[in-house]
Design an enzyme around this catalytic site. Structure first.
Site, short mmCIF file in Angstrom:
data_model
loop_
_atom_site.label_atom_id
_atom_site.label_comp_id
_atom_site.label_asym_id
_atom_site.label_seq_id
_atom_site.Cartn_x
_atom_site.Cartn_y
_atom_site.Cartn_z
N CYS A 337 0.78 -1.11 -0.26
CA CYS A 337 -0.38 -0.69 -0.55
C CYS A 337 1.37 1.31 0.65
CB CYS A 337 -0.90 0.17 1.53
SG CYS A 337 -2.03 0.96 1.20
N HIS A 435 -3.60 -5.76 0.95
CA HIS A 435 -3.65 -5.64 2.18
C HIS A 435 -3.99 -6.86 2.43
CE1 HIS A 435 -2.31 -1.76 3.66
NE2 HIS A 435 -3.27 -1.25 3.37
#
Length: 492
Positions: A337, A435
């Protein structure tokens, strides 16, 4: 409608875990339970099925109830992105930034939203267990409070107060809370729980009597230190700080050492929880002031709520020099991310969505540029890891679009054919926005195999389920469950 609110004498007294355990306890008794937290402040978040965003701890509590998480379970979420401001999430959607200086502004509207979500949950459940935030004894925040007594009064919910004996002065914490609360707030508290006790609980009998005599609140039990909770994700970085350690050398039997820099605004660090359970993996979070170890196999740049600010902090620690030295020595790097975005050549935030700085040079290990936009990507995903061909599942939760030549060598291919992430030409640096990668046993095994390590291929979700059941069983023994049910007006 049956409901009870668990408040605490401070942050990190164990409210989230107690609510999760109580949710599973009553669910195991056949009660339809729902968790609720009117306002949370955390950078650990989860994606709901409808594409919304709530606090990770509330999502875990939904799992404990054996129900999918919804935005009504945590209608107000504050995600700190500076010392004086936080991203405001209302019913799962980003609404801008709330500054600390305007803490009380618009709280009346947010309270109405919170009560509305609570009423929605009451319609589908036999019991709603509410979690407070911080402490109701923070009287300087009482006027505009929607997280503790402000909500409890608005929704007419009885309260149980939790004291943490592990940090000491638990008698003073509870008696002190009674002293500073006004009469109406005191009356809403129907009992107290002592949490995190180590040893023989009978040794605290005199302490219980002292608290009861000083406050008039009945003691509802002494909860032991719940070692069974080790597999459950931490609520916020305060708990991560307590677990930080940097190894002085390789641990015998560990095939792979992984270092994760502890960024100020680190987010969703439960990405790495499954790695903690791998017998051949040594995972370390590196605190500020310590160099990134050069003898590790892998450095992971984690998610962050403030990409540019944490990128600048990374440089201020000299970690950029350590990272490049690691790469020159043949080491490997993974960015997740915001960590992926930092690995690029440039991060742009022209509208200053995440902070005051409009741009920053990246670490230059991947040929991509990230531009922050107001459109936040929130969705659960499935796909494959292009490098090993392993199936993956997880979620996206990010601002910013990353493009550039390196993206032509994607790391992830989604089920719908779209791609994400990038892999360097030598294959040693890779990153993506996804994630939860390491929660997929097949991917985790294939990824660790590239380092010569063998995975236990454990289904981490099963470990979490077993941990929730163990915590519930401990609470059955430690608490007066019938009295808790009576306070909640629940008929068992």
């Amino acid at each position: 409608m049956p409901a009870i609110m668990i408040q605490g004498c401070g942050s990190d007294v164990g409210k989230s875990l107690l609510v999760a355990g109580l949710c599973r306890l009553f669910a195991n008794r056949g009660v339809v339970v729902r968790p609720f937290k009117p306002q949370n402040m955390s950078n650990n978040a989860a994606v709901t099925a409808g594409g919304g965003e709530i606090g990770r701890s509330t999502a875990l509590q939904a799992l404990a109830c054996r129900t999918p998480p919804t935005v009504d379970m945590n209608p107000v979420l504050l995600k700190p992105q500076s010392d004086i401001g936080a991203q405001l999430i209302v019913r799962g959607r980003r609404q801008g930034v709330m500054q600390a200086s305007s803490h009380g502004r618009d709280k009346r509207e947010l309270l109405q939203i919170a009560v509305g979500s609570f009423r929605t949950l009451q319609q589908e459940a036999q019991l709603v267990i509410v979690e407070g935030a911080g402490s109701p004894a923070e009287t300087n925040l009482r006027t505009h409070d929607i997280a503790n007594m402000g909500f409890a009064h608005a929704a007419e919910v009885p309260v149980v107060l939790v004291g943490d004996i592990d940090r000491g002065h638990v008698i003073a914490s509870l008696v002190g809370a009674h002293a500073v609360l006004d009469d109406l707030d005191r009356e809403r508290i129907r009992g107290f729980i002592i949490n995190k006790f180590r040893g023989d609980a009978r040794l605290f009998d005199d302490g219980l009597r002292t608290i009861e005599s000083r406050t008039g609140w009945p003691g509802l039990g002494v909860v032991p230190w719940l070692h069974e909770a080790g597999a459950l994700p931490a609520e916020d970085a305060m708990q991560l700080d307590q677990a930080i350690a940097v190894g002085g050398g390789a641990t015998p039997g560990r095939q792979i050492r992984i270092a994760v820099p502890r960024l100020p605004h680190i987010a969703n660090f439960d990405d790495f929880d499954p790695l903690r359970t791998e017998p051949q993996v040594e995972l370390m979070f590196v605190p500020p002031g310590q160099p990134l170890p050069l003898d590790v196999s892998l450095i992971i740049l984690p998610g962050s709520k403030a990409t540019i600010a944490d990128l600048e902090f990374f440089r201020s620690q000299g970690w950029d020099i350590d990272l490049l030295a690691h790469v020159r020595r043949g080491g490997r790097v993974l960015g997740i991310c915001a960590g992926y975005q930092m690995l690029g050549r440039l991060v742009l935030d022209p509208d200053r969505i995440e902070g005051h700085q409009a741009s920053a040079s990246g670490l230059g290990l991947l040929d991509i540029t990230t531009t922050m936009t107001g459109n936040k990507q929130l969705r659960a995903i499935t796909g494959v890891d292009v490098v090993t061909g392993s199936p993956i599942s997880g979620y996206e939760m990010h601002l910013g679009v990353s493009t550039g030549p390196a993206a032509s060598r994607p790391f992830i291919r989604f089920e719908d054919g779209a791609t994400d992430g990038a892999v360097s030409s030598d294959g040693r640096t890779l990153g993506c926005h996804v994630h939860g990668l390491f929660h997929a046993p097949t991917f985790r095994a294939a990824f660790l195999a590239t380092f010569g390590a063998t995975s236990n291929q454990e289904d981490y979700s099963l470990r979490v389920e077993q941990s929730l059941d163990a915590v519930a069983a401990s609470l059955e023994q430690a608490l007066d469950v019938d009295r808790l049910a009576s306070i909640a007006q629940l008929e068992l």
